[in-house]
Write a protein that holds these residues in place. Structure first.
Motif, PDB file in Angstrom:
ATOM      1  N   LEU A  53       0.830  -1.207   0.000  1.00 56.81           N
ATOM      2  CA  LEU A  53       0.000   0.000   0.000  1.00 56.81           C
ATOM      3  C   LEU A  53       0.863   1.255   0.000  1.00 56.81           C
ATOM      4  O   LEU A  53       0.599   2.208  -0.746  1.00 56.81           O
ATOM      5  CB  LEU A  53      -0.950  -0.002   1.197  1.00 56.81           C
ATOM      6  N   ALA A  54       1.906   1.270   0.809  1.00 54.94           N
ATOM      7  CA  ALA A  54       2.809   2.422   0.846  1.00 54.94           C
ATOM      8  C   ALA A  54       3.401   2.686  -0.531  1.00 54.94           C
ATOM      9  O   ALA A  54       3.444   3.844  -0.988  1.00 54.94           O
ATOM     10  CB  ALA A  54       3.917   2.189   1.867  1.00 54.94           C
ATOM     11  N   ALA A  55       3.819   1.647  -1.216  1.00 54.09           N
ATOM     12  CA  ALA A  55       4.407   1.797  -2.546  1.00 54.09           C
ATOM     13  C   ALA A  55       3.406   2.394  -3.533  1.00 54.09           C
ATOM     14  O   ALA A  55       3.776   3.223  -4.372  1.00 54.09           O
ATOM     15  CB  ALA A  55       4.917   0.451  -3.047  1.00 54.09           C
ATOM     16  N   CYS A  56       2.150   2.007  -3.432  1.00 49.28           N
ATOM     17  CA  CYS A  56       1.112   2.555  -4.323  1.00 49.28           C
ATOM     18  C   CYS A  56       1.000   4.065  -4.189  1.00 49.28           C
ATOM     19  O   CYS A  56       0.763   4.767  -5.174  1.00 49.28           O
ATOM     20  CB  CYS A  56      -0.249   1.948  -4.005  1.00 49.28           C
ATOM     21  N   PHE A  57       1.129   4.534  -2.959  1.00 50.37           N
ATOM     22  CA  PHE A  57       0.999   5.966  -2.706  1.00 50.37           C
ATOM     23  C   PHE A  57       2.339   6.696  -2.794  1.00 50.37           C
ATOM     24  O   PHE A  57       2.431   7.880  -2.464  1.00 50.37           O
ATOM     25  CB  PHE A  57       0.374   6.182  -1.319  1.00 50.37           C
ATOM     26  N   LYS A  58       3.380   5.961  -3.233  1.00 50.56           N
ATOM     27  CA  LYS A  58       4.735   6.507  -3.360  1.00 50.56           C
ATOM     28  C   LYS A  58       5.233   7.089  -2.034  1.00 50.56           C
ATOM     29  O   LYS A  58       5.782   8.186  -1.972  1.00 50.56           O
ATOM     30  CB  LYS A  58       4.803   7.548  -4.482  1.00 50.56           C
ATOM     31  N   LEU A  59       4.996   6.318  -0.970  1.00 57.52           N
ATOM     32  CA  LEU A  59       5.417   6.690   0.376  1.00 57.52           C
ATOM     33  C   LEU A  59       6.323   5.604   0.941  1.00 57.52           C
ATOM     34  O   LEU A  59       6.233   4.447   0.529  1.00 57.52           O
ATOM     35  CB  LEU A  59       4.194   6.821   1.300  1.00 57.52           C
ATOM     36  N   THR A  60       7.158   5.990   1.900  1.00 63.96           N
ATOM     37  CA  THR A  60       7.891   4.960   2.627  1.00 63.96           C
ATOM     38  C   THR A  60       6.890   4.279   3.562  1.00 63.96           C
ATOM     39  O   THR A  60       5.800   4.805   3.823  1.00 63.96           O
ATOM     40  CB  THR A  60       9.037   5.558   3.470  1.00 63.96           C
ATOM     41  N   THR A  61       7.282   3.145   4.082  1.00 64.92           N
ATOM     42  CA  THR A  61       6.411   2.449   5.026  1.00 64.92           C
ATOM     43  C   THR A  61       6.128   3.337   6.238  1.00 64.92           C
ATOM     44  O   THR A  61       4.983   3.439   6.684  1.00 64.92           O
ATOM     45  CB  THR A  61       7.073   1.131   5.477  1.00 64.92           C
TER      46      THR A  61
END
Length: 84
Positions: A53-61
């Motif tokens: 999910l984090a990767a989808c939003f281009k965020l770190t965990t």
């Protein structure tokens, strides 16, 4: 164990990207049912799901968890709930 994510916050984040639950599920390579249950607070995510999910939003965990973490009640809020 307290919940890792707040389903309402996950839903708000998804809405900001104008994604359906199905779209988010496809992007994260998880099931639609998983997204639905996470948003309804009927399930907590695995570490794999959090990372996806984090990767989808281009965020770190860590950034993702900061955005969707449940509010931690303060001591004042707990005293009010108990009627103190």
């Amino acid at each position: 164990m307290p919940p890792l994510i707040d389903g309402k916050k996950l839903r708000e984040l998804r809405f900001r990207h104008a994604w359906s639950q199905e779209s988010l599920a496809n992007k994260a390579r998880i099931s639609y049912d998983a997204v639905n249950k996470l948003e309804l607070c009927k399930r907590q995510p695995s570490y794999y799901t959090i990372r996806a999910l984090a990767a989808c939003f281009k965020l770190t965990t860590a950034e993702f968890l900061d955005m969707v973490a449940p509010a931690i009640p303060t001591s004042d809020a707990r005293a009010t709930e108990k009627g103190v």
